[in-house]
Enzyme design. Sequence first.
Site, PDB file in Angstrom:
ATOM      1  N   PRO A 176      23.056  23.431  30.005  1.00 50.69           N
ATOM      2  CA  PRO A 176      24.407  23.875  30.377  1.00 50.69           C
ATOM      3  C   PRO A 176      25.214  24.354  29.169  1.00 50.69           C
ATOM      4  O   PRO A 176      24.740  24.267  28.033  1.00 50.69           O
ATOM      5  CB  PRO A 176      25.044  22.604  30.963  1.00 50.69           C
ATOM      6  N   GLU A 216      17.739  32.070  43.040  1.00 47.88           N
ATOM      7  CA  GLU A 216      17.879  31.086  44.112  1.00 47.88           C
ATOM      8  C   GLU A 216      18.083  31.818  45.428  1.00 47.88           C
ATOM      9  O   GLU A 216      18.707  32.877  45.476  1.00 47.88           O
ATOM     10  CB  GLU A 216      19.045  30.147  43.821  1.00 47.88           C
ATOM     11  N   PHE A 274      22.766  41.848  31.998  1.00 47.31           N
ATOM     12  CA  PHE A 274      22.742  43.167  32.661  1.00 47.31           C
ATOM     13  C   PHE A 274      23.016  43.032  34.163  1.00 47.31           C
ATOM     14  O   PHE A 274      23.737  43.832  34.748  1.00 47.31           O
ATOM     15  CB  PHE A 274      21.390  43.863  32.449  1.00 47.31           C
ATOM     16  N   ARG A 334      26.927  25.434  42.087  1.00 51.85           N
ATOM     17  CA  ARG A 334      27.305  25.493  40.667  1.00 51.85           C
ATOM     18  C   ARG A 334      27.988  26.835  40.369  1.00 51.85           C
ATOM     19  O   ARG A 334      27.445  27.884  40.684  1.00 51.85           O
ATOM     20  CB  ARG A 334      26.068  25.296  39.780  1.00 51.85           C
ATOM     21  N   CYS A 362      23.716  30.234  36.279  1.00 48.07           N
ATOM     22  CA  CYS A 362      23.136  30.960  35.137  1.00 48.07           C
ATOM     23  C   CYS A 362      23.994  32.066  34.532  1.00 48.07           C
ATOM     24  O   CYS A 362      24.122  32.139  33.314  1.00 48.07           O
ATOM     25  CB  CYS A 362      21.796  31.549  35.536  1.00 48.07           C
ATOM     26  N   LYS A 395      15.531  37.103  28.528  1.00 50.22           N
ATOM     27  CA  LYS A 395      16.102  36.362  29.663  1.00 50.22           C
ATOM     28  C   LYS A 395      17.633  36.444  29.628  1.00 50.22           C
ATOM     29  O   LYS A 395      18.278  36.705  30.642  1.00 50.22           O
ATOM     30  CB  LYS A 395      15.628  34.908  29.624  1.00 50.22           C
ATOM     31  N   LEU A 396      18.214  36.222  28.454  1.00 45.21           N
ATOM     32  CA  LEU A 396      19.673  36.320  28.341  1.00 45.21           C
ATOM     33  C   LEU A 396      20.114  37.745  28.645  1.00 45.21           C
ATOM     34  O   LEU A 396      21.114  37.977  29.342  1.00 45.21           O
ATOM     35  CB  LEU A 396      20.137  35.924  26.932  1.00 45.21           C
ATOM     36  N   ALA A 452      18.596  39.997  30.519  1.00 44.89           N
ATOM     37  CA  ALA A 452      18.430  40.328  31.944  1.00 44.89           C
ATOM     38  C   ALA A 452      19.620  39.790  32.741  1.00 44.89           C
ATOM     39  O   ALA A 452      20.206  40.506  33.562  1.00 44.89           O
ATOM     40  CB  ALA A 452      17.120  39.753  32.481  1.00 44.89           C
ATOM     41  N   TYR A 468      15.944  23.220  40.266  1.00 42.08           N
ATOM     42  CA  TYR A 468      15.830  24.468  41.026  1.00 42.08           C
ATOM     43  C   TYR A 468      14.708  25.353  40.495  1.00 42.08           C
ATOM     44  O   TYR A 468      14.146  26.150  41.235  1.00 42.08           O
ATOM     45  CB  TYR A 468      17.153  25.240  40.971  1.00 42.08           C
TER      46      TYR A 468
END
Length: 459
Positions: A89, A161, A222, A342, A272, A216-217, A219, A11
Site C-alpha cells: 500500500p 479485478e 497509462f 478499496r 492499484c 507495471k507502474l 501500464a 486478490y
Amino acid sequence: MVKICCIGAGYVGGPTMAVIAVKCPAIEVVVVDISKPRIDAWNSDKLPIYEPGLDEVVKACRGKNLFFSTDVEKHVAEADIIFVSVNTPTKTRGLGAGKAADLTYWESAARMIADVSKSDKIVVEKSTVPVKTAEAIEKILTHNSKGINYQILSNPEFLAEGTAIEDLFKPDRVLIGGRETPEGRKAVQALKEVYAHWVPEENIITTNLWSAELSKLAANAFLAQRISSVNAMSALCEATGANVSEVSYAIGKDSRIGPKFLNASVGFGGSCFQKDILNLVYICECNGLPEVANYWKQVIKINDYQKSRFVNRVVSSMFNTVSGKKVAILGFAFKKDTGDTRETPAIDVCKGLLGDKAHVSIYDPEVTEDQIQRDLAMNKFDWDAYEATKGAHAVCILTEWNQFKELDYQKIFDNMQKPAFIFDGRNVVDAEKLRGIGFIVYSIGKPLDAWLKDMPAIA
Ligand code: NAI
C-alpha cells in the site's frame, strides 16, 4: 516436480495460483498467508473474494495440486519457486508518506524466506513494487543467505479485478524480468516454462528486471490517464452540449487511440491506480524529475475533481442542499463484478453527501454491510435496490452493475419523492426512457436536462 509457494492469498495471489494449478496439474501450488480467516475462507465454500469463474477453478484443483495454508515457513522452505504477492500500500507515515510504496510486508516476507530456506530459490516479485525493489530484496536475501543461491525475478500481474480468471487464462502478455547473467536467464526460463503450459510463447515477454518493474507502474499510469482524459472531456461536454459517448466513440475509432477504457464515469477506483501513480510520482521526485512527477500527479487530481464535481452536481441540482434528504446509492464496489471497495469513488461521493447531511442508503450486490461500515463508519445498508430507493429524493448510480440497467424504474419512480432525480455516475441507464417516466436525469458528460442547466454545478 516443481513446487510453487505463493506468499499472500489476496486478490492477486489466490486467482493467479489457482490458474497456475489448474493449467499445470504436475506442479504443486501452495498459497500461504498470515491471515487465518483468509486461508480458512479459501478452504471453504465461500471464497474470500468474488470473481466470476473463480469458484470453478478452485474447486477443480483444491486438495489435488492446489493448497491454502497458514504454515508459511514450511511451504516456503519446500518450494523451488516462491511468488511474493503481498500488499504494497501507500506509506501513511514517515519518509515519502502519502506517495511512496510501503514495503514493510515485502521486506518481512523476504527476511522470512532468508531465514527458512535450505535450498536454492527463485523468488518472484508478483506484487507491484517500485522500480529497483529487486535490488533491495536481493541484498536482504544474499546478506542472510547461508550459502543459498537466490534469483530474483519480476513478474508483475496485469489481471483486472472482475475479469481476473479470463485475464489469467488469456493474458495479453506475461512479463518476466530477470538478471542478465547465466543464472538469471536460467531462472527466467524456469518461470517461462510454467506459463508456457497455456500461454503462447510469443506472448511471454522477457526483459531486464528494471523494465519489468517499471512497466507495471507505467501500464497502470497509462490506463488511469485514459480515464482521467475522458473524464476531463466529460466536464467540457457538459459545458458545451457535446456528448462524451459520441466523442469517445469518434476518437476510439482512430486505430492509434483504440476504443477501450474510454468510458466517462464518476472516477476510477481500486487498490492499484492511485497507489501506483503516487508511487511513480515519488520515484520521479526522488530521481530529480519534478516535471515528470507533476505530469502524472495531474491524473489523480482530475480523478478527485471528477468525484467532487459529481457531488456538487447532486447538491446544486437539488436546490443546493441535500440536508435531511434520502439519497439512494446504487453500487458501492469500485467497478462491476467485484466486491472490492478499496479506493472506490463511492466512498468519496458518500462522504461528500454525508458532509452535506444527506441520509444515504446504499445497495450493492457484492459488498457487505460490514465493509460499508468500515469504509464510511455508518450502517445504512439495504439488501435490495427497491428498498434503498424507497422514499428517496435522489438515486446515484456509482457502479456499473448490469442489474442496474434492468431495474423497474417505473416502480422506483412511483416510490420516490418528487421531483425524482437520477445521477448516473456510470452512464448505464437509458436516460431518455427515464425522462419519459418523469425523472430528472444527469448522465456524466451528456447534454444536460433544462433543470440541471439552470442549476450549474459549482466545481
Ligand atoms: P491483498 O491485500 O488482497 O492481499 C495481500 C495478502 O498478503 C493479504 O492477505 C495479507 O494477509 C498477505 N500478507 C501480507 N504480508 C504477509 C506475509 N509476510 N506473509 C504472508 N502473507 C502476507 O492484495 P492484492 O490486491 O492481492 O495485491 C497484492 C499485490 O498485487 C499488490 O502489490 C498490488 O499492487 C498488486 N496487484 C494487485 C492487483 C489487483 O487488482 N488487486 C492487480 C495487479 C497487481
